[in-house]
Design a protein around this motif. Structure first.
Motif, PDB file in Angstrom:
ATOM      1  N   GLU A   7      -5.260  21.500  85.654  1.00 48.53           N
ATOM      2  CA  GLU A   7      -6.519  22.248  85.537  1.00 48.53           C
ATOM      3  C   GLU A   7      -6.570  22.930  84.174  1.00 48.53           C
ATOM      4  O   GLU A   7      -5.533  23.313  83.630  1.00 48.53           O
ATOM      5  CB  GLU A   7      -6.562  23.368  86.584  1.00 48.53           C
ATOM      6  N   VAL A   8      -7.791  23.102  83.655  1.00 49.98           N
ATOM      7  CA  VAL A   8      -7.925  23.877  82.419  1.00 49.98           C
ATOM      8  C   VAL A   8      -7.711  25.344  82.790  1.00 49.98           C
ATOM      9  O   VAL A   8      -8.579  25.997  83.372  1.00 49.98           O
ATOM     10  CB  VAL A   8      -9.298  23.671  81.758  1.00 49.98           C
ATOM     11  N   TRP A   9      -6.524  25.818  82.489  1.00 52.57           N
ATOM     12  CA  TRP A   9      -6.109  27.175  82.867  1.00 52.57           C
ATOM     13  C   TRP A   9      -6.690  28.218  81.918  1.00 52.57           C
ATOM     14  O   TRP A   9      -7.027  29.321  82.283  1.00 52.57           O
ATOM     15  CB  TRP A   9      -4.587  27.210  82.843  1.00 52.57           C
ATOM     16  N   GLY A  10      -6.756  27.823  80.633  1.00 53.57           N
ATOM     17  CA  GLY A  10      -7.211  28.759  79.608  1.00 53.57           C
ATOM     18  C   GLY A  10      -7.260  28.053  78.274  1.00 53.57           C
ATOM     19  O   GLY A  10      -7.447  26.835  78.209  1.00 53.57           O
ATOM     20  N   ALA A  11      -7.087  28.818  77.217  1.00 51.37           N
ATOM     21  CA  ALA A  11      -7.155  28.222  75.886  1.00 51.37           C
ATOM     22  C   ALA A  11      -6.249  28.959  74.927  1.00 51.37           C
ATOM     23  O   ALA A  11      -5.913  30.121  75.139  1.00 51.37           O
ATOM     24  CB  ALA A  11      -8.596  28.275  75.382  1.00 51.37           C
ATOM     25  N   LEU A  12      -5.847  28.240  73.905  1.00 47.76           N
ATOM     26  CA  LEU A  12      -5.196  28.870  72.758  1.00 47.76           C
ATOM     27  C   LEU A  12      -6.276  28.945  71.692  1.00 47.76           C
ATOM     28  O   LEU A  12      -6.989  27.959  71.453  1.00 47.76           O
ATOM     29  CB  LEU A  12      -4.083  27.951  72.261  1.00 47.76           C
ATOM     30  N   ILE A  13      -6.407  30.112  71.075  1.00 45.25           N
ATOM     31  CA  ILE A  13      -7.460  30.230  70.062  1.00 45.25           C
ATOM     32  C   ILE A  13      -6.902  30.792  68.764  1.00 45.25           C
ATOM     33  O   ILE A  13      -6.092  31.726  68.781  1.00 45.25           O
ATOM     34  CB  ILE A  13      -8.657  31.071  70.595  1.00 45.25           C
ATOM     35  N   ASP A  43       4.764  39.119  76.863  1.00 50.24           N
ATOM     36  CA  ASP A  43       5.511  38.937  75.619  1.00 50.24           C
ATOM     37  C   ASP A  43       5.612  37.454  75.265  1.00 50.24           C
ATOM     38  O   ASP A  43       5.577  37.085  74.089  1.00 50.24           O
ATOM     39  CB  ASP A  43       6.929  39.514  75.744  1.00 50.24           C
ATOM     40  N   VAL A  44       5.768  36.607  76.291  1.00 53.10           N
ATOM     41  CA  VAL A  44       5.832  35.161  76.024  1.00 53.10           C
ATOM     42  C   VAL A  44       4.489  34.686  75.471  1.00 53.10           C
ATOM     43  O   VAL A  44       4.441  33.940  74.486  1.00 53.10           O
ATOM     44  CB  VAL A  44       6.197  34.379  77.306  1.00 53.10           C
ATOM     45  N   PHE A  45       3.397  35.145  76.073  1.00 50.96           N
ATOM     46  CA  PHE A  45       2.071  34.747  75.572  1.00 50.96           C
ATOM     47  C   PHE A  45       1.867  35.242  74.135  1.00 50.96           C
ATOM     48  O   PHE A  45       1.277  34.551  73.307  1.00 50.96           O
ATOM     49  CB  PHE A  45       0.965  35.295  76.483  1.00 50.96           C
ATOM     50  N   ALA A  46       2.367  36.454  73.835  1.00 51.90           N
ATOM     51  CA  ALA A  46       2.228  36.986  72.469  1.00 51.90           C
ATOM     52  C   ALA A  46       3.047  36.134  71.489  1.00 51.90           C
ATOM     53  O   ALA A  46       2.585  35.832  70.380  1.00 51.90           O
ATOM     54  CB  ALA A  46       2.685  38.451  72.433  1.00 51.90           C
ATOM     55  N   GLU A  47       4.246  35.725  71.913  1.00 50.50           N
ATOM     56  CA  GLU A  47       5.094  34.915  71.039  1.00 50.50           C
ATOM     57  C   GLU A  47       4.459  33.536  70.804  1.00 50.50           C
ATOM     58  O   GLU A  47       4.463  33.020  69.682  1.00 50.50           O
ATOM     59  CB  GLU A  47       6.493  34.776  71.673  1.00 50.50           C
ATOM     60  N   ILE A  48       3.890  32.970  71.860  1.00 56.25           N
ATOM     61  CA  ILE A  48       3.225  31.674  71.701  1.00 56.25           C
ATOM     62  C   ILE A  48       2.062  31.818  70.715  1.00 56.25           C
ATOM     63  O   ILE A  48       1.847  30.967  69.840  1.00 56.25           O
ATOM     64  CB  ILE A  48       2.746  31.137  73.071  1.00 56.25           C
ATOM     65  N   SER A 103      -3.994  33.956  60.395  1.00 54.71           N
ATOM     66  CA  SER A 103      -3.388  35.274  60.599  1.00 54.71           C
ATOM     67  C   SER A 103      -3.630  35.891  61.972  1.00 54.71           C
ATOM     68  O   SER A 103      -3.155  36.989  62.230  1.00 54.71           O
ATOM     69  CB  SER A 103      -3.815  36.233  59.486  1.00 54.71           C
ATOM     70  N   ALA A 104      -4.351  35.219  62.864  1.00 52.82           N
ATOM     71  CA  ALA A 104      -4.497  35.765  64.219  1.00 52.82           C
ATOM     72  C   ALA A 104      -4.674  34.638  65.230  1.00 52.82           C
ATOM     73  O   ALA A 104      -5.326  33.633  64.941  1.00 52.82           O
ATOM     74  CB  ALA A 104      -5.690  36.717  64.290  1.00 52.82           C
ATOM     75  N   ALA A 105      -4.067  34.818  66.414  1.00 50.04           N
ATOM     76  CA  ALA A 105      -4.206  33.814  67.478  1.00 50.04           C
ATOM     77  C   ALA A 105      -4.006  34.506  68.817  1.00 50.04           C
ATOM     78  O   ALA A 105      -3.432  35.594  68.891  1.00 50.04           O
ATOM     79  CB  ALA A 105      -3.168  32.700  67.314  1.00 50.04           C
ATOM     80  N   ALA A 106      -4.509  33.868  69.866  1.00 50.30           N
ATOM     81  CA  ALA A 106      -4.359  34.462  71.201  1.00 50.30           C
ATOM     82  C   ALA A 106      -4.261  33.379  72.259  1.00 50.30           C
ATOM     83  O   ALA A 106      -4.755  32.265  72.077  1.00 50.30           O
ATOM     84  CB  ALA A 106      -5.544  35.379  71.507  1.00 50.30           C
ATOM     85  N   VAL A 107      -3.595  33.733  73.361  1.00 49.34           N
ATOM     86  CA  VAL A 107      -3.623  32.900  74.566  1.00 49.34           C
ATOM     87  C   VAL A 107      -4.628  33.573  75.503  1.00 49.34           C
ATOM     88  O   VAL A 107      -4.526  34.768  75.777  1.00 49.34           O
ATOM     89  CB  VAL A 107      -2.245  32.836  75.253  1.00 49.34           C
ATOM     90  N   VAL A 108      -5.600  32.790  75.947  1.00 50.91           N
ATOM     91  CA  VAL A 108      -6.662  33.335  76.783  1.00 50.91           C
ATOM     92  C   VAL A 108      -6.651  32.614  78.124  1.00 50.91           C
ATOM     93  O   VAL A 108      -6.514  31.394  78.179  1.00 50.91           O
ATOM     94  CB  VAL A 108      -8.026  33.138  76.075  1.00 50.91           C
ATOM     95  N   ARG A 152      -1.585  38.093  72.554  1.00 51.01           N
ATOM     96  CA  ARG A 152      -2.180  37.718  71.262  1.00 51.01           C
ATOM     97  C   ARG A 152      -1.298  38.219  70.127  1.00 51.01           C
ATOM     98  O   ARG A 152      -0.395  39.021  70.325  1.00 51.01           O
ATOM     99  CB  ARG A 152      -3.593  38.279  71.148  1.00 51.01           C
ATOM    100  N   TRP A 153      -1.602  37.746  68.950  1.00 52.69           N
ATOM    101  CA  TRP A 153      -0.829  38.121  67.781  1.00 52.69           C
ATOM    102  C   TRP A 153      -1.770  38.214  66.596  1.00 52.69           C
ATOM    103  O   TRP A 153      -2.735  37.452  66.507  1.00 52.69           O
ATOM    104  CB  TRP A 153       0.246  37.068  67.510  1.00 52.69           C
TER     105      TRP A 153
END
Ligand code: ATP
Ligand code: MG
Length: 351
Positions: free
Chosen positions: A116-122, A24-29, A40-45, A57-58
Protein backbone atom coordinates in the motif's frame (compact mmCIF):
# COMPACT_ATOMS: atom_id res chain seq x y z
CA UNK A 1 25.71 7.71 -6.24
CA UNK A 2 25.63 3.94 -5.54
CA UNK A 3 28.44 4.37 -3.00
CA UNK A 4 26.62 7.24 -1.30
CA UNK A 5 23.40 5.25 -1.12
CA UNK A 6 25.26 2.25 0.32
CA UNK A 7 26.77 4.48 3.04
CA UNK A 8 23.39 6.01 3.74
CA UNK A 9 21.71 2.63 4.07
CA UNK A 10 24.43 1.41 6.42
CA UNK A 11 23.93 4.42 8.73
CA UNK A 12 20.17 3.83 8.71
CA UNK A 13 20.59 0.11 9.40
CA UNK A 14 22.82 0.86 12.41
CA UNK A 15 20.10 3.07 13.85
CA UNK A 16 17.34 0.52 13.18
CA UNK A 17 19.42 -2.20 14.83
CA UNK A 18 19.88 -0.06 17.95
CA UNK A 19 16.07 -0.04 18.39
CA UNK A 20 16.04 3.75 18.17
CA UNK A 21 12.64 5.47 18.46
CA UNK A 22 10.83 5.35 15.09
CA UNK A 23 10.81 9.15 14.86
CA UNK A 24 14.63 9.14 14.97
CA UNK A 25 14.77 6.51 12.22
CA UNK A 26 12.44 8.59 10.04
CA UNK A 27 14.61 11.68 10.72
CA UNK A 28 17.76 9.75 9.76
CA UNK A 29 16.14 8.47 6.57
CA UNK A 30 15.20 12.09 5.74
CA UNK A 31 18.73 13.26 6.42
CA UNK A 32 20.24 10.56 4.21
CA UNK A 33 17.71 11.20 1.43
CA UNK A 34 18.65 14.89 1.45
CA UNK A 35 22.35 14.05 1.43
CA UNK A 36 22.11 11.49 -1.36
CA UNK A 37 20.06 13.89 -3.49
CA UNK A 38 22.09 16.98 -2.62
CA UNK A 39 19.32 19.13 -1.13
CA UNK A 40 19.04 20.83 2.24
CA UNK A 41 15.68 19.56 3.55
CA UNK A 42 13.71 16.31 3.36
CA UNK A 43 10.95 14.55 5.26
CA UNK A 44 9.19 11.22 5.63
CA UNK A 45 5.46 11.81 5.50
CA UNK A 46 2.76 9.32 6.48
CA UNK A 47 -0.61 9.52 4.73
CA UNK A 48 -3.54 9.65 7.12
CA UNK A 49 -7.27 9.60 6.47
CA UNK A 50 -7.79 13.33 6.09
CA UNK A 51 -4.31 14.19 4.81
CA UNK A 52 -0.75 13.60 5.93
CA UNK A 53 1.53 13.78 8.94
CA UNK A 54 5.26 14.41 9.20
CA UNK A 55 6.77 11.17 10.57
CA UNK A 56 10.31 12.56 10.67
CA UNK A 57 12.28 15.23 8.88
CA UNK A 58 15.67 16.81 8.46
CA UNK A 59 16.83 20.23 7.38
CA UNK A 60 17.75 23.67 8.53
CA UNK A 61 14.19 25.01 8.65
CA UNK A 62 11.83 25.30 11.59
CA UNK A 63 8.76 24.51 9.53
CA UNK A 64 6.90 21.17 9.62
CA UNK A 65 8.37 19.45 12.72
CA UNK A 66 7.66 15.74 13.24
CA UNK A 67 4.04 15.24 14.21
CA UNK A 68 2.75 18.14 12.08
CA UNK A 69 -0.52 17.10 10.47
CA UNK A 70 -1.87 18.85 7.41
CA UNK A 71 -4.67 18.37 4.90
CA UNK A 72 -3.80 17.42 1.34
CA UNK A 73 -5.59 19.83 -0.93
CA UNK A 74 -5.45 20.12 -4.65
CA UNK A 75 -1.92 20.27 -6.06
CA UNK A 76 1.38 19.89 -4.21
CA UNK A 77 3.87 17.07 -4.68
CA UNK A 78 2.37 15.02 -1.81
CA UNK A 79 -1.17 15.30 -3.16
CA UNK A 80 0.08 14.13 -6.55
CA UNK A 81 1.89 11.15 -5.01
CA UNK A 82 -1.13 10.15 -2.96
CA UNK A 83 -3.49 10.44 -5.91
CA UNK A 84 -1.30 8.70 -8.51
CA UNK A 85 1.07 6.48 -6.50
CA UNK A 86 3.88 7.88 -8.71
CA UNK A 87 6.81 10.23 -8.08
CA UNK A 88 5.90 13.89 -8.53
CA UNK A 89 7.33 17.36 -8.50
CA UNK A 90 5.66 20.67 -7.74
CA UNK A 91 7.12 24.17 -7.90
CA UNK A 92 4.18 26.47 -7.38
CA UNK A 93 3.77 26.37 -3.61
CA UNK A 94 4.11 30.15 -3.49
CA UNK A 95 0.90 30.43 -5.45
CA UNK A 96 -1.18 28.30 -3.04
CA UNK A 97 -3.33 29.98 -0.36
CA UNK A 98 -1.76 28.16 2.57
CA UNK A 99 1.32 29.44 4.42
CA UNK A 100 4.06 27.02 3.31
CA UNK A 101 6.84 28.71 5.34
CA UNK A 102 8.84 29.69 2.28
CA UNK A 103 8.65 26.27 0.58
CA UNK A 104 9.40 26.80 -3.12
CA UNK A 105 9.70 23.41 -4.64
CA UNK A 106 9.06 19.81 -3.63
CA UNK A 107 9.86 16.42 -5.17
CA UNK A 108 8.17 13.41 -3.64
CA UNK A 109 8.11 9.67 -4.18
CA UNK A 110 5.76 7.07 -2.74
CA UNK A 111 6.75 4.88 0.20
CA UNK A 112 5.08 1.51 -0.23
CA UNK A 113 4.60 -0.68 2.83
CA UNK A 114 2.87 -4.07 2.52
CA UNK A 115 1.75 -3.24 -1.00
CA UNK A 116 0.00 0.00 0.00
CA UNK A 117 1.10 3.59 -0.52
CA UNK A 118 1.90 4.26 3.13
CA UNK A 119 3.33 7.74 2.65
CA UNK A 120 6.01 9.62 0.80
CA UNK A 121 9.56 10.80 0.98
CA UNK A 122 9.77 14.44 0.03
CA UNK A 123 12.70 16.68 -0.83
CA UNK A 124 12.06 20.35 -0.21
CA UNK A 125 13.65 23.54 -1.46
CA UNK A 126 13.06 26.65 0.62
CA UNK A 127 13.84 30.27 -0.24
CA UNK A 128 16.28 30.63 -3.13
CA UNK A 129 17.25 26.95 -3.40
CA UNK A 130 16.30 24.87 -6.47
CA UNK A 131 16.05 21.10 -6.57
CA UNK A 132 18.44 19.24 -8.90
CA UNK A 133 16.79 18.31 -12.19
CA UNK A 134 17.02 14.56 -11.48
CA UNK A 135 15.75 14.89 -7.89
CA UNK A 136 12.74 12.53 -8.31
CA UNK A 137 14.81 9.78 -9.96
CA UNK A 138 17.45 9.85 -7.24
CA UNK A 139 14.83 10.02 -4.51
CA UNK A 140 12.87 7.14 -6.00
CA UNK A 141 15.96 4.94 -6.18
CA UNK A 142 16.83 5.81 -2.61
CA UNK A 143 13.26 5.22 -1.38
CA UNK A 144 13.15 1.76 -2.92
CA UNK A 145 16.37 0.78 -1.20
CA UNK A 146 15.33 2.35 2.10
CA UNK A 147 11.85 0.81 2.04
CA UNK A 148 12.81 -2.07 4.34
CA UNK A 149 14.02 0.37 7.00
CA UNK A 150 10.89 2.48 6.54
CA UNK A 151 8.66 -0.56 6.89
CA UNK A 152 10.47 -1.72 10.00
CA UNK A 153 10.29 1.73 11.64
CA UNK A 154 6.58 1.82 10.81
CA UNK A 155 6.05 -1.68 12.25
CA UNK A 156 7.92 -0.69 15.39
CA UNK A 157 5.83 2.46 15.74
CA UNK A 158 2.61 0.48 15.38
CA UNK A 159 3.83 -2.10 17.89
CA UNK A 160 4.67 0.62 20.42
CA UNK A 161 1.27 2.22 19.88
CA UNK A 162 -0.57 -1.05 20.29
CA UNK A 163 1.31 -1.97 23.48
CA UNK A 164 0.48 1.43 24.88
CA UNK A 165 -3.17 1.04 23.90
CA UNK A 166 -3.37 -2.39 25.54
CA UNK A 167 -2.00 -1.06 28.82
CA UNK A 168 -4.31 1.95 28.81
CA UNK A 169 -7.38 -0.15 27.99
CA UNK A 170 -6.53 -2.71 30.67
CA UNK A 171 -5.99 0.05 33.24
CA UNK A 172 -9.28 1.72 32.38
CA UNK A 173 -11.06 -1.63 32.73
CA UNK A 174 -9.42 -2.37 36.09
CA UNK A 175 -10.39 1.08 37.31
CA UNK A 176 -13.97 0.46 36.23
CA UNK A 177 -14.04 -2.89 38.07
CA UNK A 178 -12.62 -1.27 41.19
CA UNK A 179 -15.32 1.42 41.10
CA UNK A 180 -18.02 -1.22 40.64
CA UNK A 181 -16.73 -3.27 43.57
CA UNK A 182 -16.46 -0.18 45.71
CA UNK A 183 -19.87 1.23 44.91
CA UNK A 184 -21.60 -2.17 44.69
CA UNK A 185 -20.56 -5.25 46.67
CA UNK A 186 -18.44 -3.37 49.22
CA UNK A 187 -21.20 -0.89 50.08
CA UNK A 188 -23.74 -3.70 50.39
CA UNK A 189 -21.51 -5.64 52.76
CA UNK A 190 -20.88 -2.55 54.88
CA UNK A 191 -24.62 -1.89 55.08
CA UNK A 192 -25.39 -5.55 55.86
CA UNK A 193 -22.82 -5.59 58.62
CA UNK A 194 -24.20 -2.41 60.18
CA UNK A 195 -27.73 -3.81 60.06
CA UNK A 196 -26.52 -7.02 61.68
CA UNK A 197 -24.85 -5.07 64.47
CA UNK A 198 -28.07 -3.18 65.16
CA UNK A 199 -30.00 -6.42 65.37
CA UNK A 200 -27.30 -7.87 67.61
CA UNK A 201 -27.72 -4.89 69.98
CA UNK A 202 -31.38 -5.75 70.40
CA UNK A 203 -31.12 -9.54 70.53
CA UNK A 204 -29.23 -11.78 72.84
CA UNK A 205 -27.86 -13.95 70.06
CA UNK A 206 -24.03 -14.28 70.33
CA UNK A 207 -23.89 -16.48 67.21
CA UNK A 208 -24.54 -13.27 65.25
CA UNK A 209 -21.04 -12.07 66.25
CA UNK A 210 -19.45 -14.85 64.23
CA UNK A 211 -21.54 -13.88 61.21
CA UNK A 212 -20.49 -10.26 61.66
CA UNK A 213 -16.82 -11.28 61.84
CA UNK A 214 -17.25 -13.36 58.71
CA UNK A 215 -18.78 -10.38 56.90
CA UNK A 216 -15.85 -8.27 58.12
CA UNK A 217 -13.37 -10.73 56.63
CA UNK A 218 -15.25 -10.85 53.33
CA UNK A 219 -15.18 -7.05 53.25
CA UNK A 220 -11.45 -6.97 53.94
CA UNK A 221 -10.80 -9.53 51.18
CA UNK A 222 -12.90 -7.52 48.78
CA UNK A 223 -11.00 -4.33 49.66
CA UNK A 224 -7.71 -6.11 49.10
CA UNK A 225 -8.94 -7.37 45.73
CA UNK A 226 -10.10 -3.88 44.73
CA UNK A 227 -6.76 -2.41 45.77
CA UNK A 228 -4.98 -4.94 43.56
CA UNK A 229 -7.19 -3.98 40.65
CA UNK A 230 -6.70 -0.27 41.00
CA UNK A 231 -5.35 1.46 44.09
CA UNK A 232 -7.98 3.93 45.28
CA UNK A 233 -5.23 6.02 46.92
CA UNK A 234 -4.00 6.90 43.41
CA UNK A 235 -7.05 9.11 42.98
CA UNK A 236 -5.17 11.52 45.26
CA UNK A 237 -1.92 11.24 43.29
CA UNK A 238 1.30 9.25 43.44
CA UNK A 239 2.57 10.92 46.62
CA UNK A 240 -0.51 9.86 48.60
CA UNK A 241 -0.47 6.38 47.07
CA UNK A 242 3.18 5.79 48.00
CA UNK A 243 2.36 7.06 51.48
CA UNK A 244 -0.34 4.39 51.74
CA UNK A 245 2.12 1.70 50.59
CA UNK A 246 4.71 2.87 53.13
CA UNK A 247 2.15 2.73 55.94
CA UNK A 248 1.24 -0.86 55.11
CA UNK A 249 4.82 -2.09 54.63
CA UNK A 250 6.24 -4.25 57.45
CA UNK A 251 9.75 -3.01 56.51
CA UNK A 252 10.23 0.76 57.08
CA UNK A 253 9.92 2.78 53.85
CA UNK A 254 11.41 6.26 53.51
CA UNK A 255 10.12 8.17 50.54
CA UNK A 256 10.81 11.33 48.64
CA UNK A 257 8.16 11.60 45.97
CA UNK A 258 7.24 14.48 43.68
CA UNK A 259 3.92 16.03 44.66
CA UNK A 260 1.23 17.12 42.23
CA UNK A 261 -0.49 15.20 39.48
CA UNK A 262 1.11 13.40 36.52
CA UNK A 263 -0.46 11.81 33.43
CA UNK A 264 -2.68 8.97 34.63
CA UNK A 265 -0.90 6.15 32.76
CA UNK A 266 2.45 7.31 34.17
CA UNK A 267 1.08 7.48 37.73
CA UNK A 268 -0.34 3.99 37.45
CA UNK A 269 2.86 2.51 35.99
CA UNK A 270 5.03 4.24 38.61
CA UNK A 271 2.71 3.00 41.34
CA UNK A 272 2.94 -0.62 40.19
CA UNK A 273 6.73 -0.47 39.95
CA UNK A 274 6.98 0.92 43.48
CA UNK A 275 4.36 -1.44 44.94
CA UNK A 276 5.91 -4.58 43.43
CA UNK A 277 9.46 -3.49 44.35
CA UNK A 278 8.42 -2.94 47.97
CA UNK A 279 6.62 -6.29 48.02
CA UNK A 280 9.73 -7.99 46.60
CA UNK A 281 12.00 -6.28 49.13
CA UNK A 282 9.73 -7.49 51.94
CA UNK A 283 9.33 -10.99 50.50
CA UNK A 284 12.82 -11.84 49.21
CA UNK A 285 15.43 -9.35 50.39
CA UNK A 286 15.60 -9.70 54.15
CA UNK A 287 15.94 -5.91 54.11
CA UNK A 288 15.86 -3.55 57.08
CA UNK A 289 15.00 -0.42 55.11
CA UNK A 290 13.58 0.62 51.76
CA UNK A 291 14.04 3.97 50.09
CA UNK A 292 11.76 5.29 47.32
CA UNK A 293 12.55 8.39 45.28
CA UNK A 294 10.50 9.87 42.45
CA UNK A 295 11.48 13.03 40.57
CA UNK A 296 9.83 14.64 37.57
CA UNK A 297 11.71 16.51 34.85
CA UNK A 298 11.53 15.74 31.14
CA UNK A 299 10.68 12.26 32.32
CA UNK A 300 9.61 10.68 35.54
CA UNK A 301 12.58 9.01 37.23
CA UNK A 302 11.96 6.63 40.09
CA UNK A 303 13.98 4.23 42.14
CA UNK A 304 13.28 1.76 44.91
CA UNK A 305 16.35 0.64 46.83
CA UNK A 306 16.62 -1.90 49.63
CA UNK A 307 19.55 -2.94 51.76
CA UNK A 308 18.92 -6.66 51.47
CA UNK A 309 20.67 -9.71 50.06
CA UNK A 310 20.46 -8.80 46.35
CA UNK A 311 20.08 -11.38 43.61
CA UNK A 312 16.89 -10.10 41.95
CA UNK A 313 16.36 -11.36 38.41
CA UNK A 314 13.74 -11.42 35.69
CA UNK A 315 12.73 -14.96 36.56
CA UNK A 316 9.37 -14.41 38.22
CA UNK A 317 6.34 -12.75 36.72
CA UNK A 318 6.61 -9.62 38.90
CA UNK A 319 9.67 -7.90 37.44
CA UNK A 320 8.90 -9.07 33.90
CA UNK A 321 5.41 -7.56 34.21
CA UNK A 322 6.90 -4.28 35.40
CA UNK A 323 9.31 -4.16 32.49
CA UNK A 324 6.47 -4.81 30.02
CA UNK A 325 4.35 -2.09 31.55
CA UNK A 326 7.17 0.48 31.60
CA UNK A 327 8.29 -0.31 28.03
CA UNK A 328 4.69 -0.09 26.84
CA UNK A 329 4.84 3.59 27.84
CA UNK A 330 8.19 3.93 26.03
CA UNK A 331 10.13 3.94 29.26
CA UNK A 332 13.02 1.86 30.61
CA UNK A 333 13.30 -0.35 33.68
CA UNK A 334 16.60 -1.46 35.19
CA UNK A 335 17.47 -3.84 37.96
CA UNK A 336 20.73 -3.58 39.85
CA UNK A 337 21.04 -6.35 42.40
CA UNK A 338 24.57 -7.58 43.10
CA UNK A 339 24.62 -10.37 45.73
CA UNK A 340 24.98 -8.95 49.22
CA UNK A 341 24.71 -5.30 48.16
CA UNK A 342 20.96 -4.66 48.09
CA UNK A 343 18.63 -4.17 45.17
CA UNK A 344 17.76 -1.03 43.26
CA UNK A 345 14.94 -1.03 40.75
CA UNK A 346 14.92 2.13 38.65
CA UNK A 347 12.61 3.28 35.93
CA UNK A 348 12.28 6.25 33.62
CA UNK A 349 8.96 7.10 32.04
CA UNK A 350 8.54 9.81 29.40
CA UNK A 351 6.17 12.60 30.44
N1 ATP B 1 14.48 -6.96 46.34
C1 ATP B 1 14.90 -8.22 46.11
N2 ATP B 1 15.90 -8.76 46.84
C2 ATP B 1 16.33 -10.03 46.59
N3 ATP B 1 15.82 -10.82 45.63
C3 ATP B 1 14.82 -10.35 44.89
C4 ATP B 1 14.30 -9.04 45.06
N4 ATP B 1 13.33 -8.83 44.15
C5 ATP B 1 13.25 -9.97 43.45
N5 ATP B 1 14.13 -10.89 43.88
C6 ATP B 1 14.37 -12.24 43.30
O1 ATP B 1 14.03 -12.17 41.92
C7 ATP B 1 12.99 -13.10 41.64
C8 ATP B 1 12.03 -12.51 40.64
O2 ATP B 1 11.21 -11.51 41.21
P1 ATP B 1 9.74 -11.32 40.68
O3 ATP B 1 9.11 -10.18 41.41
O4 ATP B 1 9.84 -11.21 39.21
O5 ATP B 1 9.02 -12.67 41.03
P2 ATP B 1 8.43 -13.17 42.44
O6 ATP B 1 8.41 -12.03 43.41
O7 ATP B 1 9.19 -14.39 42.85
O8 ATP B 1 6.98 -13.59 42.05
P3 ATP B 1 5.74 -12.63 41.73
O9 ATP B 1 6.24 -11.23 41.77
O10 ATP B 1 5.31 -13.04 40.38
O11 ATP B 1 4.77 -12.89 42.80
C9 ATP B 1 12.38 -13.44 42.99
O12 ATP B 1 11.86 -14.74 42.99
C10 ATP B 1 13.54 -13.29 43.93
O13 ATP B 1 14.28 -14.49 43.95
MG1 MG C 1 7.57 -10.22 42.94
Amino acid sequence: MARRIADALRDIAVLVASAAPPEDVFAEISAQAARVCGVSAAAVVRFTEPGAEVAGRWGDVDAFPAGTAFPLGAGGALTLVRDTGLPARFDEYERTDVDMHGLREGAATPVVVEGEVWGALILAAFGGERLPSDAEERLTEFAQLASLALASADARERLLESRERLVRTADAERKRLERNLHDGAQQRLVAARLALRMVRNQLDAPELDAISDELGLALEELRELARGLHPAALSRGLYAAVGALATRSPVPVEYDVVEGRLPEAVEIAAYYVIAESITNAVKHANATSIRVTVTAGDELALSVADDGIGGASFEGSGLVGLRDRVEALRGRLRVSSPPGAGTTISAELPL
